[in-house]
Design a protein around this motif. Sequence first.
Motif, PDB file in Angstrom:
ATOM      1  N   ASN A  26      48.764  37.781  60.530  1.00  0.00           N
ATOM      2  CA  ASN A  26      47.737  37.536  59.670  1.00  0.00           C
ATOM      3  C   ASN A  26      47.221  38.384  59.150  1.00  0.00           C
ATOM      4  O   ASN A  26      46.403  39.702  59.903  1.00  0.00           O
ATOM      5  N   SER A  27      48.079  38.841  57.587  1.00  0.00           N
ATOM      6  CA  SER A  27      47.530  39.832  57.291  1.00  0.00           C
ATOM      7  C   SER A  27      46.365  40.215  56.116  1.00  0.00           C
ATOM      8  O   SER A  27      46.216  38.840  55.418  1.00  0.00           O
ATOM      9  N   THR A  28      45.515  41.489  55.812  1.00  0.00           N
ATOM     10  CA  THR A  28      44.622  40.587  55.024  1.00  0.00           C
ATOM     11  C   THR A  28      45.534  41.563  53.408  1.00  0.00           C
ATOM     12  O   THR A  28      45.061  41.472  52.602  1.00  0.00           O
ATOM     13  N   LEU A  29      46.600  41.269  54.326  1.00  0.00           N
ATOM     14  CA  LEU A  29      47.225  42.220  52.338  1.00  0.00           C
ATOM     15  C   LEU A  29      47.029  40.420  51.373  1.00  0.00           C
ATOM     16  O   LEU A  29      47.806  40.431  50.384  1.00  0.00           O
ATOM     17  N   ILE A  30      47.573  39.352  51.956  1.00  0.00           N
ATOM     18  CA  ILE A  30      47.682  38.111  51.120  1.00  0.00           C
ATOM     19  C   ILE A  30      46.344  37.435  51.625  1.00  0.00           C
ATOM     20  O   ILE A  30      45.135  36.883  52.549  1.00  0.00           O
ATOM     21  N   THR A  31      44.702  37.022  49.975  1.00  0.00           N
ATOM     22  CA  THR A  31      43.867  36.593  49.700  1.00  0.00           C
ATOM     23  C   THR A  31      43.928  35.164  50.462  1.00  0.00           C
ATOM     24  O   THR A  31      45.089  34.499  50.502  1.00  0.00           O
ATOM     25  N   ALA A  32      42.875  34.333  51.015  1.00  0.00           N
ATOM     26  CA  ALA A  32      42.485  33.365  51.220  1.00  0.00           C
ATOM     27  C   ALA A  32      43.162  32.411  49.684  1.00  0.00           C
ATOM     28  O   ALA A  32      43.723  31.168  50.304  1.00  0.00           O
ATOM     29  N   ASP A  33      43.239  33.693  48.856  1.00  0.00           N
ATOM     30  CA  ASP A  33      43.382  32.229  47.764  1.00  0.00           C
ATOM     31  C   ASP A  33      44.760  32.697  47.079  1.00  0.00           C
ATOM     32  O   ASP A  33      45.008  32.408  46.162  1.00  0.00           O
ATOM     33  N   LYS A  34      45.756  33.629  48.204  1.00  0.00           N
ATOM     34  CA  LYS A  34      46.620  33.653  48.275  1.00  0.00           C
ATOM     35  C   LYS A  34      47.369  34.728  46.788  1.00  0.00           C
ATOM     36  O   LYS A  34      48.702  35.129  46.688  1.00  0.00           O
ATOM     37  N   TRP A  59      46.817  43.491  42.058  1.00  0.00           N
ATOM     38  CA  TRP A  59      47.326  42.001  42.618  1.00  0.00           C
ATOM     39  C   TRP A  59      47.984  41.017  41.399  1.00  0.00           C
ATOM     40  O   TRP A  59      47.507  41.055  41.277  1.00  0.00           O
ATOM     41  N   ILE A  60      48.571  39.880  42.893  1.00  0.00           N
ATOM     42  CA  ILE A  60      49.448  39.694  42.596  1.00  0.00           C
ATOM     43  C   ILE A  60      50.232  37.849  42.707  1.00  0.00           C
ATOM     44  O   ILE A  60      49.379  38.259  44.216  1.00  0.00           O
ATOM     45  N   LYS A  61      50.069  36.912  42.271  1.00  0.00           N
ATOM     46  CA  LYS A  61      50.386  35.962  43.147  1.00  0.00           C
ATOM     47  C   LYS A  61      51.409  34.933  41.962  1.00  0.00           C
ATOM     48  O   LYS A  61      51.366  35.149  40.534  1.00  0.00           O
ATOM     49  N   GLY A  62      52.093  33.935  42.945  1.00  0.00           N
ATOM     50  CA  GLY A  62      53.009  33.206  41.519  1.00  0.00           C
ATOM     51  C   GLY A  62      53.727  32.007  42.520  1.00  0.00           C
ATOM     52  O   GLY A  62      53.933  31.806  43.909  1.00  0.00           O
ATOM     53  N   THR A  63      54.507  31.840  41.526  1.00  0.00           N
ATOM     54  CA  THR A  63      55.860  30.640  42.647  1.00  0.00           C
ATOM     55  C   THR A  63      56.708  31.128  43.281  1.00  0.00           C
ATOM     56  O   THR A  63      57.957  30.712  44.369  1.00  0.00           O
ATOM     57  N   ASN A  64      56.999  32.986  43.218  1.00  0.00           N
ATOM     58  CA  ASN A  64      57.927  33.404  43.613  1.00  0.00           C
ATOM     59  C   ASN A  64      57.246  34.331  44.540  1.00  0.00           C
ATOM     60  O   ASN A  64      57.985  35.234  45.399  1.00  0.00           O
ATOM     61  N   VAL A  65      56.114  33.940  44.959  1.00  0.00           N
ATOM     62  CA  VAL A  65      55.173  34.959  46.050  1.00  0.00           C
ATOM     63  C   VAL A  65      54.956  34.571  46.851  1.00  0.00           C
ATOM     64  O   VAL A  65      54.621  33.382  46.990  1.00  0.00           O
ATOM     65  N   ILE A  66      55.343  35.140  48.154  1.00  0.00           N
ATOM     66  CA  ILE A  66      54.806  34.329  50.093  1.00  0.00           C
ATOM     67  C   ILE A  66      53.754  34.376  49.940  1.00  0.00           C
ATOM     68  O   ILE A  66      53.014  34.933  49.413  1.00  0.00           O
TER      69      ILE A  66
END
Length: 505
Positions: free
Chosen positions: A368-376, A354-361
Amino acid sequence: MYKVVKENASNSPDKIAIIDTDGSTYTYFDIQKKVEQLASYLVMKYGMKKGSHIGILLFNSVEFVVVFLAAQKLGATIIPFPTKYKEKEIISLIENSDCDLIIADEEYSHWISKYEEIYNRTFLCKTKNDRNHYGFTFTEAYPLIETYETGNLEDIAIIMFTSGTTSNCKGAVIRNFNIQHAINAYVRIFELTDKDSSILATPMYNITGLVGILSVVLKCKGTLYLQKLFKAENVLEQMQKNNITFLHSSPTVLTMLMSEKRRFPHLPELRTIACGSSNMAIEKIKELKKWLPQMSFRTIYGLTETTSPGTISPTDVSTSPYIGSSGHPIPGLFIKIINDNGKEAAVGEKGEVWIKGTNVIEEYYNQNSTLITADKWLRTGDIGYINSTGYLYIVDRIKDLINRGGEKIYTFDVENAIYQIEGIKEVAVVGVKDNLYGEIPVAILCVEEGFMIDEIMLKTNLKEKLASYEIPVKYFFVKEIDKTPNGKIDKKKIRKNLESTRERG
């Protein structure tokens, strides 16, 4: 990226920015002038403005570059369409991307003609006689008007469709700040400067071509050589002739380049090779280093959704104890591993990345994709682990994991073991249905010319490297392994073909 090029043109107007396939040379000043002309034309002729969607169906060319930068100036969004796709696939993408304008090579005129008839919203780039270069002669018929810089960091710069061709294709929404964060990470980690040069033979319609190469080279004020289509011999000739210093590529392309290494034994100016897209076997990395001992090999793990880079090897991985890893997260990117119980994994424990950050969409277009969680957090669909020193190791895709009677088989492990056998050019391991075990591993192999390899030899060799349940049950030798339009090994197609063969008996 418009502002980046504008600044470069102001500070170094005569610096060479782009050299097209036909040898035409463009300075940063030339590029900016063409961008200003095209931006004016798009506003006057087609009414393009901030938020407009511009579809691009072009081969690698300076015109592709100019369209991208003109859209950046206007605050418009580009949707790059893969030129390797079939008509049905392209039409599906056009229908799902709400294009206000389509700029296409004349080769595709019969595909998009209906959009001209309905919307008067298509423009064809006409190819000159040599079939290697376009001409934007239309800009000269319109006076240059003042087009304000309406683009900003929050704008949606690109909607890029990920692998898949119709209903399962997702449009990654990439904003300007995603791009700027990604390219700054590349430039700083690889220590790129205006003395560097690169070659773009990867299609510009994908994230590596558009961001990981084009935008990175423009950011460091370097020089970029374009290739309309990839051909290993042509790429190596250009690299040798023009002293290319930086190459960003994929395992598939690097394998094709290595097949020509006897003709090009030395590329002394090549300082860095960045490799992403998919798994690069350790044996192939060592082979590459033996050919080009002066270069630093840097593994990248990234996705369209990370705007190219996610993790990067901080040093030359070919001489590192961490060979086989994907490196450390770039600054501003966070990674966690989620195990089968839905909990954050311990150090060394495998799970989904799982990843998140400034360069991540943070979203997919109209989805509405389940691949992106509510907290991004983005669920990547990749299986990996992080070791005690913070290196990420990718071991497989969740969809490619083989479950043989309850035993998990990571296909990358099996492929890496097979690559240790001399003479293996390419290999893909997939799971196919089995009445007894549910799934069994099968290997598809491409053997280098001059080598004799058979199933008995493979099984004997692999007994020393793998557990018995991991050893492929069947082996198929082919001249070329199926690839996706983006050049990745197409395991979905391979599985489908194998299942069809099985059903036919």
